[in-house]
Write a protein that holds these residues in place. Structure first.
Motif, PDB file in Angstrom:
ATOM      1  N   PRO A 153      -5.938  66.790  34.565  1.00 28.95           N
ATOM      2  CA  PRO A 153      -6.880  67.431  33.645  1.00 28.95           C
ATOM      3  C   PRO A 153      -6.677  68.946  33.692  1.00 28.95           C
ATOM      4  CG  PRO A 153      -7.991  65.785  34.978  1.00 28.95           C
ATOM      5  CD  PRO A 153      -6.612  65.939  35.559  1.00 28.95           C
ATOM      6  N   GLU A 154      -6.705  69.582  32.531  1.00 28.86           N
ATOM      7  CA  GLU A 154      -6.408  71.015  32.456  1.00 28.86           C
ATOM      8  C   GLU A 154      -7.293  71.851  33.362  1.00 28.86           C
ATOM      9  OE1 GLU A 154      -6.041  74.505  29.003  1.00 28.86           O
ATOM     10  OE2 GLU A 154      -6.324  72.401  28.465  1.00 28.86           O
ATOM     11  N   GLU A 155      -8.569  71.471  33.472  1.00 21.02           N
ATOM     12  CA  GLU A 155      -9.498  72.265  34.272  1.00 21.02           C
ATOM     13  C   GLU A 155      -9.186  72.221  35.765  1.00 21.02           C
ATOM     14  OE1 GLU A 155     -11.331  68.159  33.734  1.00 21.02           O
ATOM     15  OE2 GLU A 155     -10.290  69.629  32.481  1.00 21.02           O
ATOM     16  N   GLN A 156      -8.339  71.286  36.184  1.00 15.18           N
ATOM     17  CA  GLN A 156      -8.046  71.158  37.612  1.00 15.18           C
ATOM     18  C   GLN A 156      -6.719  71.800  38.019  1.00 15.18           C
ATOM     19  OE1 GLN A 156      -8.582  67.173  39.104  1.00 15.18           O
ATOM     20  NE2 GLN A 156     -10.764  67.543  39.253  1.00 15.18           N
ATOM     21  N   HIS A 157      -6.011  72.357  37.057  1.00  8.53           N
ATOM     22  CA  HIS A 157      -4.722  72.975  37.390  1.00  8.53           C
ATOM     23  C   HIS A 157      -4.877  74.086  38.430  1.00  8.53           C
ATOM     24  CE1 HIS A 157      -2.457  71.563  33.532  1.00  8.53           C
ATOM     25  NE2 HIS A 157      -2.818  70.586  34.327  1.00  8.53           N
ATOM     26  N   GLY A 158      -5.931  74.910  38.293  1.00 13.38           N
ATOM     27  CA  GLY A 158      -6.128  76.014  39.225  1.00 13.38           C
ATOM     28  C   GLY A 158      -6.936  75.635  40.454  1.00 13.38           C
ATOM     29  N   GLN A 159      -7.371  74.368  40.495  1.00 16.04           N
ATOM     30  CA  GLN A 159      -8.207  73.928  41.611  1.00 16.04           C
ATOM     31  C   GLN A 159      -7.437  73.093  42.632  1.00 16.04           C
ATOM     32  OE1 GLN A 159     -11.170  71.742  39.422  1.00 16.04           O
ATOM     33  NE2 GLN A 159     -12.289  73.576  38.795  1.00 16.04           N
ATOM     34  N   LEU A 160      -6.190  72.804  42.335  1.00 17.13           N
ATOM     35  CA  LEU A 160      -5.386  71.967  43.225  1.00 17.13           C
ATOM     36  C   LEU A 160      -5.052  72.717  44.510  1.00 17.13           C
ATOM     37  CD1 LEU A 160      -3.720  69.370  43.701  1.00 17.13           C
ATOM     38  CD2 LEU A 160      -1.813  70.510  42.538  1.00 17.13           C
ATOM     39  N   VAL A 161      -5.366  72.085  45.637  1.00 18.77           N
ATOM     40  CA  VAL A 161      -5.082  72.665  46.953  1.00 18.77           C
ATOM     41  C   VAL A 161      -3.809  72.071  47.534  1.00 18.77           C
ATOM     42  CG1 VAL A 161      -5.927  72.978  49.306  1.00 18.77           C
ATOM     43  CG2 VAL A 161      -7.528  73.116  47.364  1.00 18.77           C
ATOM     44  N   ASP A 162      -3.722  70.748  47.529  1.00 14.63           N
ATOM     45  CA  ASP A 162      -2.507  70.094  48.000  1.00 14.63           C
ATOM     46  C   ASP A 162      -2.405  68.686  47.426  1.00 14.63           C
ATOM     47  OD1 ASP A 162      -3.525  67.953  49.925  1.00 14.63           O
ATOM     48  OD2 ASP A 162      -4.469  69.726  50.797  1.00 14.63           O
ATOM     49  N   ILE A 163      -1.203  68.154  47.458  1.00 18.69           N
ATOM     50  CA  ILE A 163      -0.920  66.810  46.954  1.00 18.69           C
ATOM     51  C   ILE A 163      -0.750  65.867  48.140  1.00 18.69           C
ATOM     52  CG2 ILE A 163       0.813  65.378  45.808  1.00 18.69           C
ATOM     53  CD1 ILE A 163      -0.882  66.866  43.855  1.00 18.69           C
ATOM     54  N   ARG A 164      -1.458  64.757  48.104  1.00 19.65           N
ATOM     55  CA  ARG A 164      -1.309  63.731  49.139  1.00 19.65           C
ATOM     56  C   ARG A 164      -0.219  62.737  48.756  1.00 19.65           C
ATOM     57  NH1 ARG A 164      -5.843  63.625  52.527  1.00 19.65           N
ATOM     58  NH2 ARG A 164      -6.755  65.727  52.522  1.00 19.65           N
ATOM     59  N   SER A 165      -0.246  62.310  47.503  1.00 19.96           N
ATOM     60  CA  SER A 165       0.770  61.366  47.041  1.00 19.96           C
ATOM     61  C   SER A 165       0.825  61.358  45.522  1.00 19.96           C
ATOM     62  CB  SER A 165       0.491  59.943  47.556  1.00 19.96           C
ATOM     63  OG  SER A 165      -0.658  59.401  46.933  1.00 19.96           O
ATOM     64  N   VAL A 166       2.006  61.051  44.986  1.00 18.74           N
ATOM     65  CA  VAL A 166       2.212  60.867  43.551  1.00 18.74           C
ATOM     66  C   VAL A 166       3.045  59.601  43.392  1.00 18.74           C
ATOM     67  CG1 VAL A 166       3.237  61.767  41.449  1.00 18.74           C
ATOM     68  CG2 VAL A 166       2.135  63.323  43.050  1.00 18.74           C
ATOM     69  N   ARG A 167       2.491  58.630  42.696  1.00 21.20           N
ATOM     70  CA  ARG A 167       3.200  57.360  42.499  1.00 21.20           C
ATOM     71  C   ARG A 167       3.379  57.097  41.004  1.00 21.20           C
ATOM     72  NH1 ARG A 167      -0.036  52.832  45.681  1.00 21.20           N
ATOM     73  NH2 ARG A 167      -1.767  53.825  44.563  1.00 21.20           N
ATOM     74  N   LEU A 168       4.618  56.869  40.612  1.00 23.17           N
ATOM     75  CA  LEU A 168       4.904  56.394  39.258  1.00 23.17           C
ATOM     76  C   LEU A 168       4.964  54.885  39.325  1.00 23.17           C
ATOM     77  CD1 LEU A 168       7.680  58.774  37.843  1.00 23.17           C
ATOM     78  CD2 LEU A 168       5.246  58.743  37.310  1.00 23.17           C
ATOM     79  N   ARG A 169       4.130  54.218  38.536  1.00 24.52           N
ATOM     80  CA  ARG A 169       4.042  52.764  38.593  1.00 24.52           C
ATOM     81  C   ARG A 169       4.213  52.181  37.195  1.00 24.52           C
ATOM     82  NH1 ARG A 169      -1.130  51.211  42.194  1.00 24.52           N
ATOM     83  NH2 ARG A 169       0.244  49.502  42.813  1.00 24.52           N
ATOM     84  N   LEU A 170       5.179  51.288  37.049  1.00 25.20           N
ATOM     85  CA  LEU A 170       5.379  50.574  35.799  1.00 25.20           C
ATOM     86  C   LEU A 170       4.698  49.218  35.892  1.00 25.20           C
ATOM     87  CD1 LEU A 170       9.192  51.158  35.104  1.00 25.20           C
ATOM     88  CD2 LEU A 170       7.270  52.711  34.750  1.00 25.20           C
ATOM     89  N   PHE A 171       4.210  48.711  34.762  1.00 25.72           N
ATOM     90  CA  PHE A 171       3.636  47.374  34.781  1.00 25.72           C
ATOM     91  C   PHE A 171       3.888  46.658  33.472  1.00 25.72           C
ATOM     92  CE2 PHE A 171       0.253  50.543  34.352  1.00 25.72           C
ATOM     93  CZ  PHE A 171      -0.209  50.300  33.086  1.00 25.72           C
ATOM     94  N   ASP A 172       3.806  45.337  33.522  1.00 28.23           N
ATOM     95  CA  ASP A 172       4.100  44.515  32.353  1.00 28.23           C
ATOM     96  C   ASP A 172       2.872  44.365  31.470  1.00 28.23           C
ATOM     97  OD1 ASP A 172       2.492  42.706  33.666  1.00 28.23           O
ATOM     98  OD2 ASP A 172       4.142  41.441  34.339  1.00 28.23           O
ATOM     99  N   GLU A 173       2.951  43.456  30.484  1.00 27.19           N
ATOM    100  CA  GLU A 173       1.892  43.317  29.484  1.00 27.19           C
ATOM    101  C   GLU A 173       0.546  42.907  30.067  1.00 27.19           C
ATOM    102  OE1 GLU A 173       4.896  42.219  29.224  1.00 27.19           O
ATOM    103  OE2 GLU A 173       5.773  42.955  27.354  1.00 27.19           O
ATOM    104  N   VAL A 174       0.560  42.198  31.178  1.00 25.38           N
ATOM    105  CA  VAL A 174      -0.704  41.772  31.783  1.00 25.38           C
ATOM    106  C   VAL A 174      -1.076  42.659  32.957  1.00 25.38           C
ATOM    107  CG1 VAL A 174      -0.524  39.389  31.038  1.00 25.38           C
ATOM    108  CG2 VAL A 174       0.510  40.073  33.200  1.00 25.38           C
TER     109      VAL A 174
END
Length: 212
Positions: free
Chosen positions: A86-107
């Motif tokens: 969210p745009e309002e949180q760009h300047g509020q980020l302190v650190d990243i714990r994890s970032v996961r890219l997850r793909l999923f099927d139709e269900v």
């Protein structure tokens, strides 16, 4: 025709997403409200049964990408998580714990997951983003620490769900209202044969080709 006329479509049909607006003597008329509470709808249908009112099976149609549209060209250029927060949180980020890219099927069964721990996507994540084809459904699962207006730091979780789409999506020439009406008019025979007690929800997936 141009590639820009490709589109990924999903039509959602559900009897539990309709709000009944008013009763007529011989027919039950429904309004199209996707936010209707299913318990309220069930109560109204039961009331209609008790009053002997003839009911019309209620369908709700919606067509478009499965989740929020995300252009393929943007996926090819993505380098970090900035556009997924969210745009309002760009300047509020302190650190990243994890970032996961997850793909999923139709269900929505997860089929692929690539993990990272930094603001920037790692090489494996960049490769996955760049290889995503049209209609790919995915989520960017972001867990990090953010500073609020009072200066307090707290853990927050963001999971934007997106669908890869062309730069310009196809549109029904006469407007979506006409398209939905076409579906209703041409499904009357099948709708009459439906057992309401066995009716559930469903999603139909299709792709409009370059030739339409």
């Amino acid at each position: 025709m141009k590639k820009s006329f490709l589109i990924i479509g999903a039509i959602v049909l559900s009897s539990g997403l309709m709000a009944i607006s008013y009763f007529q003597k011989n027919e039950l008329v429904e309004s199209e409200s996707p936010t209707a509470d299913s318990a309220v709808v069930k109560l109204q249908f039961n009331l209609a049964n008790q009053l002997g009112i003839k009911k019309r099976i209620a369908f709700f149609f919606e067509m478009g990408p499965r989740f929020r549209s995300y252009k393929k060209q943007d996926a090819m250029k993505a380098k970090d998580i900035s556009e997924f927060l969210p745009e309002e949180q760009h300047g509020q980020l302190v650190d990243i714990r994890s970032v996961r890219l997850r793909l999923f099927d139709e269900v929505k069964r997860y089929t692929t997951e690539v993990r990272g721990t930094t603001y920037q996507f790692n090489q494996e994540q960049l490769k996955l983003l760049q290889q995503m084809d049209y209609s790919t459904n995915f989520v960017v699962d972001i867990l990090g620490s953010f500073k609020n207006a009072n200066g307090q730091v707290a853990i927050d979780h963001h999971t934007p769900h997106l669908t890869i789409v062309p730069e310009v999506q196809a549109e029904y020439l006469d407007g979506m209202g006409v398209f939905y009406q076409y579906l209703r008019e041409n499904a009357k025979k099948e709708m009459k044969a439906v057992d309401e007690d066995l009716l559930g929800s469903g999603v139909l997936y299709f792709t409009i080709s370059k030739e339409g």
